[in-house]
Motif scaffolding. Structure first.
Motif, mmCIF file in Angstrom:
data_model
loop_
_atom_site.group_PDB
_atom_site.id
_atom_site.type_symbol
_atom_site.label_atom_id
_atom_site.label_comp_id
_atom_site.label_asym_id
_atom_site.label_seq_id
_atom_site.Cartn_x
_atom_site.Cartn_y
_atom_site.Cartn_z
ATOM 1 N N LEU A 103 40.130 42.128 30.771
ATOM 2 C CA LEU A 103 39.243 43.053 31.474
ATOM 3 C C LEU A 103 39.592 44.497 31.158
ATOM 4 O O LEU A 103 38.704 45.326 30.909
ATOM 5 N N TRP A 104 40.873 44.826 31.162
ATOM 6 C CA TRP A 104 41.306 46.178 30.822
ATOM 7 C C TRP A 104 40.839 46.535 29.405
ATOM 8 O O TRP A 104 40.311 47.620 29.154
ATOM 9 N N CYS A 120 48.000 42.943 39.620
ATOM 10 C CA CYS A 120 46.820 42.829 38.751
ATOM 11 C C CYS A 120 45.582 43.402 39.435
ATOM 12 O O CYS A 120 44.797 44.138 38.817
ATOM 13 N N ASN A 121 45.391 43.080 40.693
ATOM 14 C CA ASN A 121 44.218 43.592 41.407
ATOM 15 C C ASN A 121 44.306 45.100 41.637
ATOM 16 O O ASN A 121 43.284 45.797 41.638
ATOM 17 N N THR A 136 43.365 39.760 33.413
ATOM 18 C CA THR A 136 43.470 41.188 33.732
ATOM 19 C C THR A 136 43.529 42.027 32.467
ATOM 20 O O THR A 136 42.842 43.053 32.334
ATOM 21 N N LEU A 181 43.167 46.628 38.437
ATOM 22 C CA LEU A 181 41.707 46.547 38.318
ATOM 23 C C LEU A 181 41.023 47.526 39.268
ATOM 24 O O LEU A 181 39.986 48.112 38.939
ATOM 25 N N TRP A 220 37.210 47.247 29.278
ATOM 26 C CA TRP A 220 36.859 48.513 29.923
ATOM 27 C C TRP A 220 36.761 49.660 28.909
ATOM 28 O O TRP A 220 36.111 50.671 29.178
#
Length: 463
Positions: free
Chosen positions: A220-221, A276-277, A217, A280, A224
């Motif tokens: 991914l952040w 976490c989801n 997570t 996202l 981004w």
């Protein structure tokens, strides 16, 4: 400067592949970790070749005479038209290809999580070829190419689309995430649930590593910040640095605020995977409007995005559609909300739709904005119509592919392989061989005659 900036942003986006890999590995069961990691590697490798040969050319038309549906010039197919030996491009074409490739690989990876633990490698390769080679790049052409019929960069859209100002999807809530999320939904629907899912103890299907989920997570952040600010594609033109910096702030606050509603839908307040989801989902939601909304609006968009995620996730479970990574809820549902949010919160100061040379701009005399800022409503209409086209296109093609693979017996692994686990059956053993050995020893020990307490003494008997 512009080339270096785009190369740096593309590298951050590519690093998201590591984030997807860790998140996926942590969210599935231990017996299929190698398989999902291999597919993450193959997304980057197979996706790169397919994007080079076909996808990039389908997505971006070069020169005059382009149409609104698909790229038809030969310039970008296999990069056959790129020439860096004359002129002063400073490698801009190469950097742009690399940046767009990283986006395409991300779109393909979204679908992998929805069919995890039961999809064959043949089925996997088939949908990667479809998504990267045709399905995703066609959507890119619609929205981001100046010839696309939904593009805000097109001064003269074809037919009835002249009456719409052009879709604002700055970094891809619709183009990348909604497209990948719809494909994920169709894949999960067609392939059917994992054996035993929705008929017994749900804890048996919990992710095998919370640590990997959190690391994925955060990666991914981090990526981004290439995904959203990097979508300016340059840094030196007037206003571009401002937009990139503001996009970094709106991206941060949307993600941070998306944690708050994670208790909704019956999810425990401190559920780590749901948190976490949710985060996202907030990132996906702000991706379309990260450069065109005020900072306070990014917080609202993130909060609503988390709610949208939880509603979609609970609905998927009630419908008994098995999506191990909640790929549709995070990317599909929140991607749709992100597109619509632009039609509500886009400011006139930061808007870039309709095109300044369009007849619609000439009639209105200025750009359109969200209805909360006095917009005409046409931008909101476009932000609804555009995603409808994306859903129909992505849903129709992916359903046809997954349905055909299922009919041919090429989509799902056998019952025996699924029960044993893909790692042991197809990849030479578990990702955790020491754990397997310990479990095997424990099983052998428990099947033998129980030892007498005298063998272990006082402490042993207590144990």
């Amino acid at each position: 400067m512009d080339t270096f900036y785009l190369l740096f942003a593309a590298s951050l986006v590519f690093l998201m592949q590591a984030g997807f890999a860790l998140l996926a590995a942590g969210s599935i069961r231990m017996k299929s970790v190698k398989n999902i990691l291999l597919k993450s590697v193959m997304d980057a490798c197979a996706g790169g070749i397919i994007w080079y040969l076909f996808g990039f050319g389908v997505a971006f038309h070069q020169g005059e005479g382009g149409n609104g549906f698909i790229g038809t010039s030969g310039f970008n197919y296999a990069l056959s038209g790129v020439d860096d030996t004359s002129g002063a491009s400073y490698g801009a074409e190469w950097a742009f290809f690399f940046f767009q490739y990283a986006f395409a690989a991300a779109a393909a990876t979204i679908t992998s999580g929805a069919v995890a633990e039961r999809c064959t490698l043949t089925g996997y390769l088939a949908y990667v070829m479809l998504i990267v080679g045709l399905l995703y790049p066609v959507v890119v052409h619609w929205v981001w190419d100046p010839n696309g019929f939904l593009s805000a960069f097109n001064p003269e859209p074809p037919g009835p689309f002249k009456k719409l100002p052009g879709m604002i999807d700055f970094a891809g809530s619709g183009v990348v995430h909604l497209t990948g999320g719809v494909c994920a939904f169709m894949g999960a629907l067609t392939i059917r649930p994992r054996l035993g899912r929705f008929v017994g103890d749900e804890t048996l299907f919990a992710g095998q590593s919370s640590s990997l989920q959190v690391l994925g997570t955060f990666l991914l952040w981090f990526g981004w910040y290439g995904f959203n600010p990097g979508s300016t594609l340059a840094i030196t033109p007037a206003g571009y640095a401002r937009d990139a910096a503001r996009a970094a702030v709106t991206t941060t606050l949307a993600a941070a605020s998306a944690r708050l509603p994670s208790q909704l839908g019956g999810v425990p307040m401190w559920d780590l995977a749901a948190t976490c989801n949710s985060l996202l989902g907030g990132l996906v939601s702000i991706t379309a409007g990260c450069s065109t909304v005020d900072v306070w609006a990014s917080i609202v968009i993130g909060l609503v995005g988390a709610i949208v995620y939880h509603v979609a996730s609970c609905t998927m479970r009630k419908l008994k559609i098995d999506d191990p990574l909640d790929a549709f809820a995070v990317h599909g549902a929140c991607g749709l909300w992100g597109c619509i949010a632009v039609g509500l919160f886009c400011t006139e100061e930061y808007s870039y739709s309709p095109h300044a040379d369009s007849t619609l701009y000439a009639k209105r005399g200025k750009v359109d904005c969200g209805i909360f800022y006095g917009g005409s409503g046409l931008l909101l209409a476009t932000q609804i119509v555009g995603p409808i086209f994306i859903i129909l296109w992505a849903g129709g093609l992916s359903l046809a592919l997954f349905g055909s693979l299922r009919a041919l017996g090429l989509l799902r692994i056998s019952v025996e392989v699924e029960q044993k686990g893909l790692d042991s059956s197809k990849h030479g053993g578990s990702a955790y061989p020491n754990v397997d050995a310990a479990l095997k020893s424990l099983e052998e020990w428990s099947s033998s005659a129980p030892p007498s307490p005298e063998r272990f003494g006082k402490v042993g008997s207590k144990v």
